[in-house]
Design a protein around this motif. Sequence first.
Motif, short mmCIF file in Angstrom:
data_model
loop_
_atom_site.label_atom_id
_atom_site.label_comp_id
_atom_site.label_asym_id
_atom_site.label_seq_id
_atom_site.Cartn_x
_atom_site.Cartn_y
_atom_site.Cartn_z
N ASP A 154 -50.91 11.49 55.79
CA ASP A 154 -50.55 10.52 54.75
C ASP A 154 -50.97 11.07 53.39
O ASP A 154 -52.08 11.59 53.23
CB ASP A 154 -51.24 9.18 55.02
N THR A 155 -50.10 10.97 52.39
CA THR A 155 -50.42 11.53 51.07
C THR A 155 -51.60 10.83 50.41
O THR A 155 -52.25 11.39 49.54
CB THR A 155 -49.20 11.43 50.14
N ASP A 156 -51.88 9.61 50.83
CA ASP A 156 -53.02 8.85 50.28
C ASP A 156 -54.07 8.63 51.36
O ASP A 156 -54.77 7.62 51.36
CB ASP A 156 -52.51 7.51 49.75
N ALA A 157 -54.19 9.61 52.27
CA ALA A 157 -55.06 9.45 53.43
C ALA A 157 -56.52 9.20 53.04
O ALA A 157 -57.19 8.37 53.65
CB ALA A 157 -54.97 10.68 54.33
N ALA A 158 -57.02 9.92 52.04
CA ALA A 158 -58.44 9.79 51.69
C ALA A 158 -58.77 8.38 51.21
O ALA A 158 -59.77 7.79 51.63
CB ALA A 158 -58.82 10.82 50.64
N GLU A 159 -57.95 7.84 50.34
CA GLU A 159 -58.20 6.49 49.82
C GLU A 159 -58.07 5.44 50.93
O GLU A 159 -58.93 4.56 51.07
CB GLU A 159 -57.21 6.18 48.69
N LYS A 160 -57.02 5.55 51.72
CA LYS A 160 -56.82 4.58 52.80
C LYS A 160 -57.92 4.70 53.85
O LYS A 160 -58.42 3.70 54.37
CB LYS A 160 -55.45 4.78 53.44
N ALA A 161 -58.30 5.94 54.16
CA ALA A 161 -59.33 6.15 55.17
C ALA A 161 -60.68 5.64 54.70
O ALA A 161 -61.47 5.12 55.49
CB ALA A 161 -59.42 7.63 55.54
N MET A 162 -60.96 5.78 53.42
CA MET A 162 -62.24 5.28 52.89
C MET A 162 -62.35 3.78 53.14
O MET A 162 -63.38 3.28 53.61
CB MET A 162 -62.34 5.60 51.40
N ARG A 163 -61.26 3.05 52.84
CA ARG A 163 -61.28 1.61 53.07
C ARG A 163 -61.36 1.28 54.56
O ARG A 163 -62.10 0.36 54.96
CB ARG A 163 -60.04 0.98 52.44
N ALA A 164 -60.63 2.04 55.36
CA ALA A 164 -60.69 1.81 56.80
C ALA A 164 -62.08 2.09 57.35
O ALA A 164 -62.57 1.39 58.24
CB ALA A 164 -59.65 2.69 57.50
N HIS A 165 -62.73 3.11 56.79
CA HIS A 165 -64.07 3.47 57.23
C HIS A 165 -65.08 2.39 56.87
O HIS A 165 -66.02 2.13 57.64
CB HIS A 165 -64.46 4.82 56.63
N GLY A 192 -67.77 -6.05 53.37
CA GLY A 192 -67.42 -4.71 52.94
C GLY A 192 -66.89 -4.75 51.52
O GLY A 192 -66.33 -5.76 51.08
N ALA A 193 -67.08 -3.65 50.78
CA ALA A 193 -66.64 -3.61 49.39
C ALA A 193 -66.37 -2.17 48.99
O ALA A 193 -66.79 -1.23 49.68
CB ALA A 193 -67.69 -4.23 48.48
N VAL A 194 -65.67 -1.99 47.87
CA VAL A 194 -65.33 -0.66 47.35
C VAL A 194 -65.68 -0.59 45.87
O VAL A 194 -65.35 -1.51 45.10
CB VAL A 194 -63.84 -0.35 47.55
N TYR A 195 -66.33 0.49 45.48
CA TYR A 195 -66.71 0.73 44.08
C TYR A 195 -65.72 1.67 43.42
O TYR A 195 -65.36 2.71 43.99
CB TYR A 195 -68.11 1.33 44.03
N ASP A 196 -65.27 1.31 42.23
CA ASP A 196 -64.33 2.13 41.46
C ASP A 196 -65.13 2.99 40.49
O ASP A 196 -65.77 2.47 39.57
CB ASP A 196 -63.35 1.22 40.70
N LEU A 197 -65.10 4.30 40.68
CA LEU A 197 -65.87 5.22 39.83
C LEU A 197 -65.46 5.15 38.37
O LEU A 197 -66.27 5.40 37.48
CB LEU A 197 -65.71 6.65 40.33
N ASP A 198 -64.21 4.83 38.10
CA ASP A 198 -63.69 4.85 36.73
C ASP A 198 -64.03 3.59 35.95
O ASP A 198 -64.34 3.66 34.75
CB ASP A 198 -62.19 5.07 36.75
N THR A 199 -63.97 2.45 36.60
CA THR A 199 -64.18 1.18 35.89
C THR A 199 -65.56 0.58 36.13
O THR A 199 -66.01 -0.26 35.36
CB THR A 199 -63.14 0.14 36.32
N GLY A 200 -66.23 0.99 37.21
CA GLY A 200 -67.51 0.38 37.56
C GLY A 200 -67.38 -0.89 38.37
O GLY A 200 -68.40 -1.45 38.78
#
Length: 206
Positions: A154-165, A192-200
Amino acid sequence: MTTDPSAGPTVPITNADEALAELVAGNKRFVSGRPEHGHQVSAAAAASGRQQPHAVVLGCIDSRVPLEAIFDQTFGSICVVRSGAHVVDRAVLGSVGFAVAELGVPLIMVLGHKRCGAVSATVAALRAGEVPAGDIGFLVDEIAPAVRAVGVEDTDAAEKAMRAHVGRTVRRLSTVDVVADAVASGRVNLVGAVYDLDTGLVDLLP
Protein backbone atom coordinates in the motif's frame (compact mmCIF):
# COMPACT_ATOMS: atom_id res chain seq x y z
CA MET A 1 -9.61 21.80 37.61
CA THR A 2 -7.50 24.51 39.23
CA THR A 3 -3.76 24.04 38.84
CA ASP A 4 -0.57 25.58 40.17
CA PRO A 5 2.15 25.50 37.50
CA SER A 6 4.85 24.69 40.05
CA ALA A 7 3.00 22.08 42.06
CA GLY A 8 0.67 20.26 39.69
CA PRO A 9 -3.04 19.57 40.22
CA THR A 10 -4.39 20.67 43.60
CA VAL A 11 -7.05 17.94 43.56
CA PRO A 12 -5.98 14.43 42.53
CA ILE A 13 -7.67 13.06 39.43
CA THR A 14 -9.11 9.63 40.17
CA ASN A 15 -11.32 8.71 37.22
CA ALA A 16 -10.65 8.06 33.56
CA ASP A 17 -12.92 10.75 32.10
CA GLU A 18 -11.24 13.51 34.11
CA ALA A 19 -7.79 12.10 33.35
CA LEU A 20 -8.51 12.02 29.61
CA ALA A 21 -9.98 15.53 29.73
CA GLU A 22 -6.82 16.76 31.47
CA LEU A 23 -4.56 15.22 28.80
CA VAL A 24 -6.68 16.72 26.00
CA ALA A 25 -6.77 20.13 27.72
CA GLY A 26 -3.04 20.01 28.32
CA ASN A 27 -2.39 19.19 24.68
CA LYS A 28 -4.53 22.17 23.66
CA ARG A 29 -2.48 24.43 25.96
CA PHE A 30 0.68 22.98 24.43
CA VAL A 31 -0.49 23.58 20.86
CA SER A 32 -1.69 27.10 21.64
CA GLY A 33 1.66 28.06 23.14
CA ARG A 34 0.24 28.51 26.65
CA PRO A 35 1.59 25.58 28.70
CA GLU A 36 1.10 25.73 32.45
CA HIS A 37 4.01 23.51 33.43
CA GLY A 38 7.60 24.57 32.91
CA HIS A 39 9.21 21.50 34.46
CA GLN A 40 11.02 23.56 37.09
CA VAL A 41 12.98 22.09 39.98
CA SER A 42 10.44 23.47 42.46
CA ALA A 43 7.80 21.26 40.85
CA ALA A 44 10.09 18.24 41.15
CA ALA A 45 10.64 18.94 44.84
CA ALA A 46 6.92 19.42 45.41
CA ALA A 47 6.17 15.99 43.97
CA SER A 48 9.09 14.13 45.54
CA GLY A 49 7.27 12.94 48.66
CA ARG A 50 4.53 10.90 47.02
CA GLN A 51 2.91 10.34 43.66
CA GLN A 52 -0.66 10.01 42.51
CA PRO A 53 -0.47 9.94 38.71
CA HIS A 54 -3.71 10.07 36.75
CA ALA A 55 -2.54 8.24 33.62
CA VAL A 56 0.06 5.87 32.22
CA VAL A 57 1.02 6.74 28.65
CA LEU A 58 2.78 4.21 26.44
CA GLY A 59 4.56 5.91 23.58
CA CYS A 60 7.45 5.68 21.15
CA ILE A 61 11.09 6.49 21.98
CA ASP A 62 11.10 9.14 19.22
CA SER A 63 12.91 12.20 20.60
CA ARG A 64 10.35 14.50 18.95
CA VAL A 65 7.54 13.15 21.13
CA PRO A 66 8.33 13.99 24.79
CA LEU A 67 5.13 12.84 26.45
CA GLU A 68 5.12 15.10 29.51
CA ALA A 69 5.68 18.12 27.26
CA ILE A 70 3.07 17.43 24.60
CA PHE A 71 0.43 16.87 27.27
CA ASP A 72 1.71 19.76 29.41
CA GLN A 73 1.95 17.59 32.51
CA THR A 74 4.12 18.29 35.53
CA PHE A 75 6.08 15.99 37.86
CA GLY A 76 3.98 13.23 39.40
CA SER A 77 1.12 13.60 36.89
CA ILE A 78 1.68 10.73 34.46
CA CYS A 79 3.66 7.51 34.24
CA VAL A 80 5.54 7.23 30.97
CA VAL A 81 6.54 3.97 29.27
CA ARG A 82 8.41 4.24 25.98
CA SER A 83 9.74 1.75 23.45
CA GLY A 84 10.27 1.71 19.70
CA ALA A 85 6.80 2.18 18.15
CA HIS A 86 5.33 1.43 21.61
CA VAL A 87 6.11 -2.27 21.15
CA VAL A 88 5.25 -4.25 24.26
CA ASP A 89 7.24 -6.94 26.02
CA ARG A 90 6.95 -8.41 29.52
CA ALA A 91 8.65 -5.40 31.09
CA VAL A 92 6.21 -2.99 29.42
CA LEU A 93 3.20 -5.12 30.31
CA GLY A 94 4.39 -5.37 33.90
CA SER A 95 5.02 -1.63 34.09
CA VAL A 96 1.51 -0.80 32.87
CA GLY A 97 0.05 -3.39 35.21
CA PHE A 98 2.00 -1.89 38.12
CA ALA A 99 0.69 1.59 37.33
CA VAL A 100 -2.86 0.25 37.41
CA ALA A 101 -2.57 -2.05 40.43
CA GLU A 102 -0.20 -0.13 42.68
CA LEU A 103 -0.51 3.51 41.65
CA GLY A 104 -4.22 3.46 40.85
CA VAL A 105 -4.12 5.27 37.52
CA PRO A 106 -7.60 5.53 35.96
CA LEU A 107 -6.38 5.95 32.36
CA ILE A 108 -4.07 4.07 30.02
CA MET A 109 -3.18 5.72 26.70
CA VAL A 110 -1.26 4.18 23.80
CA LEU A 111 0.18 6.99 21.69
CA GLY A 112 1.49 6.46 18.18
CA HIS A 113 2.86 9.26 16.02
CA LYS A 114 3.07 10.20 12.37
CA ARG A 115 6.21 9.33 10.41
CA CYS A 116 7.26 6.71 12.96
CA GLY A 117 10.71 5.47 12.00
CA ALA A 118 10.20 2.00 13.45
CA VAL A 119 7.02 1.48 11.46
CA SER A 120 8.62 2.81 8.26
CA ALA A 121 11.61 0.52 8.81
CA THR A 122 9.26 -2.44 9.23
CA VAL A 123 7.50 -1.61 5.97
CA ALA A 124 10.87 -1.39 4.20
CA ALA A 125 12.07 -4.67 5.73
CA LEU A 126 8.95 -6.56 4.71
CA ARG A 127 9.09 -5.18 1.19
CA ALA A 128 12.73 -6.21 0.89
CA GLY A 129 12.17 -9.56 2.58
CA GLU A 130 15.08 -8.87 4.93
CA VAL A 131 14.13 -8.67 8.61
CA PRO A 132 17.01 -7.51 10.85
CA ALA A 133 18.47 -10.02 13.29
CA GLY A 134 18.51 -9.73 17.06
CA ASP A 135 16.56 -7.31 19.19
CA ILE A 136 15.85 -4.85 16.37
CA GLY A 137 14.32 -7.78 14.54
CA PHE A 138 12.02 -8.26 17.54
CA LEU A 139 10.63 -4.75 16.99
CA VAL A 140 10.05 -5.50 13.31
CA ASP A 141 8.37 -8.80 14.11
CA GLU A 142 6.02 -7.09 16.57
CA ILE A 143 5.05 -4.31 14.15
CA ALA A 144 4.81 -6.56 11.08
CA PRO A 145 1.27 -7.86 11.71
CA ALA A 146 -0.10 -4.31 11.50
CA VAL A 147 1.78 -3.71 8.24
CA ARG A 148 0.52 -6.94 6.73
CA ALA A 149 -3.02 -6.12 7.85
CA VAL A 150 -3.06 -2.87 5.84
CA GLY A 151 -1.05 -4.25 2.91
CA VAL A 152 2.73 -4.19 2.59
CA GLU A 153 2.62 -2.62 -0.86
CA ASP A 154 0.00 0.00 0.00
CA THR A 155 1.39 3.43 -0.93
CA ASP A 156 0.35 4.74 2.50
CA ALA A 157 1.32 1.57 4.37
CA ALA A 158 3.42 3.27 7.05
CA GLU A 159 0.71 5.72 8.11
CA LYS A 160 -2.06 3.12 8.03
CA ALA A 161 0.09 0.54 9.80
CA MET A 162 1.00 2.99 12.55
CA ARG A 163 -2.68 3.47 13.35
CA ALA A 164 -3.36 -0.25 13.10
CA HIS A 165 -0.43 -0.92 15.42
CA VAL A 166 -1.86 1.47 18.01
CA GLY A 167 -5.08 -0.52 17.91
CA ARG A 168 -3.20 -3.81 18.26
CA THR A 169 -1.28 -2.48 21.25
CA VAL A 170 -4.48 -1.32 22.92
CA ARG A 171 -5.96 -4.77 22.44
CA ARG A 172 -2.78 -6.42 23.76
CA LEU A 173 -2.85 -4.33 26.93
CA SER A 174 -6.50 -5.18 27.43
CA THR A 175 -5.50 -8.82 27.90
CA VAL A 176 -3.28 -8.13 30.93
CA ASP A 177 -5.19 -9.57 33.87
CA VAL A 178 -4.99 -6.56 36.17
CA VAL A 179 -5.85 -4.22 33.28
CA ALA A 180 -8.72 -6.38 32.03
CA ASP A 181 -10.24 -6.54 35.50
CA ALA A 182 -9.91 -2.78 36.03
CA VAL A 183 -11.45 -2.00 32.63
CA ALA A 184 -14.29 -4.47 33.19
CA SER A 185 -15.09 -2.87 36.55
CA GLY A 186 -15.14 0.60 34.99
CA ARG A 187 -12.23 1.83 37.12
CA VAL A 188 -9.84 2.23 34.17
CA ASN A 189 -10.26 3.39 30.57
CA LEU A 190 -7.90 2.28 27.81
CA VAL A 191 -7.54 4.51 24.74
CA GLY A 192 -5.41 4.86 21.61
CA ALA A 193 -4.25 8.13 20.08
CA VAL A 194 -1.94 9.58 17.40
CA TYR A 195 0.41 12.56 17.69
CA ASP A 196 0.96 14.84 14.69
CA LEU A 197 4.63 15.90 14.54
CA ASP A 198 3.80 18.97 12.45
CA THR A 199 0.94 20.48 14.43
CA GLY A 200 1.49 19.05 17.91
CA LEU A 201 -2.10 17.82 18.04
CA VAL A 202 -3.11 14.51 19.58
CA ASP A 203 -6.14 12.82 18.02
CA LEU A 204 -7.98 10.12 19.91
CA LEU A 205 -8.72 7.02 17.85
CA PRO A 206 -12.25 5.62 17.78
